[in-house]
Design a protein around this motif. Structure first.
Motif, PDB file in Angstrom:
ATOM      1  N   LYS A  35       0.813  -1.219   0.000  1.00  0.00           N
ATOM      2  CA  LYS A  35       0.000   0.000   0.000  1.00  0.00           C
ATOM      3  C   LYS A  35       0.851   1.276   0.000  1.00  0.00           C
ATOM      4  N   ARG A  36       2.092   1.198   0.498  1.00  0.00           N
ATOM      5  CA  ARG A  36       2.963   2.377   0.529  1.00  0.00           C
ATOM      6  C   ARG A  36       3.932   2.421  -0.651  1.00  0.00           C
ATOM      7  N   PHE A  37       3.774   1.522  -1.565  1.00  0.00           N
ATOM      8  CA  PHE A  37       4.645   1.502  -2.738  1.00  0.00           C
ATOM      9  C   PHE A  37       4.376   2.724  -3.620  1.00  0.00           C
ATOM     10  N   THR A  38       5.429   3.258  -4.169  1.00  0.00           N
ATOM     11  CA  THR A  38       5.275   4.326  -5.156  1.00  0.00           C
ATOM     12  C   THR A  38       4.855   3.698  -6.489  1.00  0.00           C
ATOM     13  N   THR A  39       4.464   4.533  -7.423  1.00  0.00           N
ATOM     14  CA  THR A  39       4.079   4.033  -8.746  1.00  0.00           C
ATOM     15  C   THR A  39       5.230   3.287  -9.404  1.00  0.00           C
ATOM     16  N   GLU A  40       6.426   3.822  -9.242  1.00  0.00           N
ATOM     17  CA  GLU A  40       7.609   3.182  -9.827  1.00  0.00           C
ATOM     18  C   GLU A  40       7.861   1.818  -9.196  1.00  0.00           C
ATOM     19  N   GLN A  41       7.700   1.741  -7.884  1.00  0.00           N
ATOM     20  CA  GLN A  41       7.912   0.469  -7.195  1.00  0.00           C
ATOM     21  C   GLN A  41       6.859  -0.559  -7.604  1.00  0.00           C
ATOM     22  N   ARG A  42       5.634  -0.111  -7.784  1.00  0.00           N
ATOM     23  CA  ARG A  42       4.572  -1.025  -8.232  1.00  0.00           C
ATOM     24  C   ARG A  42       4.871  -1.563  -9.629  1.00  0.00           C
ATOM     25  N   ASN A  43       5.358  -0.685 -10.489  1.00  0.00           N
ATOM     26  CA  ASN A  43       5.709  -1.117 -11.847  1.00  0.00           C
ATOM     27  C   ASN A  43       6.864  -2.114 -11.827  1.00  0.00           C
ATOM     28  N   ASN A  44       7.850  -1.835 -10.984  1.00  0.00           N
ATOM     29  CA  ASN A  44       8.996  -2.745 -10.877  1.00  0.00           C
ATOM     30  C   ASN A  44       8.574  -4.098 -10.304  1.00  0.00           C
ATOM     31  N   LEU A  45       7.676  -4.057  -9.325  1.00  0.00           N
ATOM     32  CA  LEU A  45       7.171  -5.300  -8.736  1.00  0.00           C
ATOM     33  C   LEU A  45       6.393  -6.102  -9.777  1.00  0.00           C
ATOM     34  N   SER A  46       5.564  -5.415 -10.539  1.00  0.00           N
ATOM     35  CA  SER A  46       4.775  -6.085 -11.576  1.00  0.00           C
ATOM     36  C   SER A  46       5.675  -6.742 -12.614  1.00  0.00           C
ATOM     37  N   GLU A  47       6.724  -6.052 -12.997  1.00  0.00           N
ATOM     38  CA  GLU A  47       7.666  -6.599 -13.978  1.00  0.00           C
ATOM     39  C   GLU A  47       8.396  -7.814 -13.419  1.00  0.00           C
ATOM     40  N   ALA A  48       8.795  -7.722 -12.145  1.00  0.00           N
ATOM     41  CA  ALA A  48       9.498  -8.842 -11.509  1.00  0.00           C
ATOM     42  C   ALA A  48       8.588 -10.063 -11.401  1.00  0.00           C
ATOM     43  N   ILE A  49       7.331  -9.824 -11.059  1.00  0.00           N
ATOM     44  CA  ILE A  49       6.361 -10.919 -10.952  1.00  0.00           C
ATOM     45  C   ILE A  49       6.150 -11.583 -12.307  1.00  0.00           C
ATOM     46  N   GLN A  50       5.995 -10.765 -13.338  1.00  0.00           N
ATOM     47  CA  GLN A  50       5.750 -11.289 -14.682  1.00  0.00           C
ATOM     48  C   GLN A  50       6.925 -12.128 -15.177  1.00  0.00           C
ATOM     49  N   ASN A  51       8.125 -11.625 -14.961  1.00  0.00           N
ATOM     50  CA  ASN A  51       9.323 -12.348 -15.404  1.00  0.00           C
ATOM     51  C   ASN A  51       9.458 -13.692 -14.693  1.00  0.00           C
ATOM     52  N   HIS A  52       9.196 -13.680 -13.394  1.00  0.00           N
ATOM     53  CA  HIS A  52       9.311 -14.919 -12.625  1.00  0.00           C
ATOM     54  C   HIS A  52       8.202 -15.899 -12.996  1.00  0.00           C
ATOM     55  N   PHE A  53       7.002 -15.381 -13.162  1.00  0.00           N
ATOM     56  CA  PHE A  53       5.847 -16.231 -13.478  1.00  0.00           C
ATOM     57  C   PHE A  53       6.037 -16.944 -14.814  1.00  0.00           C
ATOM     58  N   ASN A  54       6.582 -16.238 -15.790  1.00  0.00           N
ATOM     59  CA  ASN A  54       6.768 -16.816 -17.125  1.00  0.00           C
ATOM     60  C   ASN A  54       7.779 -17.961 -17.140  1.00  0.00           C
ATOM     61  N   GLN A  55       8.634 -18.004 -16.135  1.00  0.00           N
ATOM     62  CA  GLN A  55       9.647 -19.057 -16.075  1.00  0.00           C
ATOM     63  C   GLN A  55       9.132 -20.326 -15.404  1.00  0.00           C
ATOM     64  N   LEU A  56       7.988 -20.217 -14.737  1.00  0.00           N
ATOM     65  CA  LEU A  56       7.468 -21.350 -13.973  1.00  0.00           C
ATOM     66  C   LEU A  56       6.573 -22.238 -14.835  1.00  0.00           C
ATOM     67  N   ARG A  57       6.468 -23.504 -14.448  1.00  0.00           N
ATOM     68  CA  ARG A  57       5.642 -24.467 -15.152  1.00  0.00           C
ATOM     69  C   ARG A  57       4.880 -25.327 -14.148  1.00  0.00           C
ATOM     70  N   GLY A  58       3.742 -25.823 -14.578  1.00  0.00           N
ATOM     71  CA  GLY A  58       2.991 -26.786 -13.783  1.00  0.00           C
ATOM     72  C   GLY A  58       2.599 -26.298 -12.403  1.00  0.00           C
ATOM     73  N   GLU A  59       2.835 -27.150 -11.405  1.00  0.00           N
ATOM     74  CA  GLU A  59       2.412 -26.853 -10.038  1.00  0.00           C
ATOM     75  C   GLU A  59       3.165 -25.667  -9.444  1.00  0.00           C
ATOM     76  N   GLU A  60       4.407 -25.463  -9.861  1.00  0.00           N
ATOM     77  CA  GLU A  60       5.168 -24.311  -9.359  1.00  0.00           C
ATOM     78  C   GLU A  60       4.473 -23.002  -9.738  1.00  0.00           C
ATOM     79  N   ARG A  61       3.903 -22.981 -10.929  1.00  0.00           N
ATOM     80  CA  ARG A  61       3.171 -21.786 -11.366  1.00  0.00           C
ATOM     81  C   ARG A  61       1.916 -21.596 -10.521  1.00  0.00           C
TER      82      ARG A  61
END
Length: 243
Positions: A40-66
């Motif tokens: 909730k206290r994240f800045t817009t930039e931090q939210r964008n960086n978090l979203s990018e990090a989540i997307q990159n990590h999620f795309n690497q996962l498969r099956g149950e890990e995802r």
């Protein structure tokens, strides 16, 4: 002796700020489950960086890990992102089913779909089970309804070019020619041909066959036309078998 305080340059400040932001994001990602309260206290930039990090990590996962990672981030995902993920899963599952049928001549099991899509079996099962009751089902059905006019236009084009099989199909679809299972209908037509009120016609050579002409025909004439159409249909079926 004079001493000088080391001044922070703009670049060093920016680097320090970036490092702090990265550290905060890593702490959040290490949580078992991420909630809106955690960011909730994240800045817009931090939210964008978090979203990018989540997307990159999620795309690497498969099956149950995802699946496990999805449960971690689900609470902070916006509806639009969830919808996109559902649609992507649907496309992959449909592709897997279609490919398997072409390759093996049968419907695949959930395990085979999971293997082909790299989704977990649980995700595949949930998607197939919930699909008909989901809001997406009605949306996909609406897309098919929109395409009905395109299909009918194509059938009509073949019909006016002399394809009698297409002409018969077109007349049946618009209700101008309909075979009923019982011999009882309002027009007392013994050959089970029902004429309904439609403003459509077909032209064969110089002859136009429209609704008014069909209504004026006797049961014998209608029976003759239907017999011709059925004969053509049989011939077309034989050609298809030969091909």
């Amino acid at each position: 002796m004079k001493t000088y305080r080391k001044q922070n340059t703009p670049n060093s400040k920016g680097l320090q700020k970036f490092t702090e932001s990265e550290s905060i994001i890593n702490i959040v990602l290490s949580l078992d489950k991420i909630t809106p309260e955690d960011i909730k206290r994240f800045t817009t930039e931090q939210r964008n960086n978090l979203s990018e990090a989540i997307q990159n990590h999620f795309n690497q996962l498969r099956g149950e890990e995802r699946d496990i990672f999805y449960e971690k981030i689900e609470a902070i995902m916006v509806d639009d992102t969830k919808n996109q993920m559902w649609e992507q899963n649907h496309i992959n599952i449909m592709w897997a089913i279609t490919s398997h049928i072409k390759e093996n001549g049968r419907m695949p099991t959930k395990t085979e779909i999971a293997s082909k899509t790299e989704l977990s079996r649980q995700t595949v099962h949930k998607h197939l089970t919930d699909y008909k009751n989901s809001s997406y089902y009605s949306e996909f059905q609406a897309q098919f309804h929109i395409m009905q006019s395109k299909v009918m236009t194509t059938v009509f084009q073949h019909a006016i070019n002399g394809d009698m099989k297409a002409a018969k199909l077109y007349l049946e679809c618009i209700g101008a020619l309909k075979n009923t299972s019982s011999g009882n209908n309002q027009n007392n037509v013994s050959n089970n041909t029902l004429i309904q009120n439609q403003n459509n016609f077909i032209q064969i050579g110089g002859t136009i066959l429209n609704q008014e002409i069909i209504k004026q025909m006797s049961p014998e004439q209608l029976g003759t036309i239907e017999g011709i159409l059925k004969t053509i249909e049989v011939k077309e079926a034989e050609k298809d078998k030969q091909v």
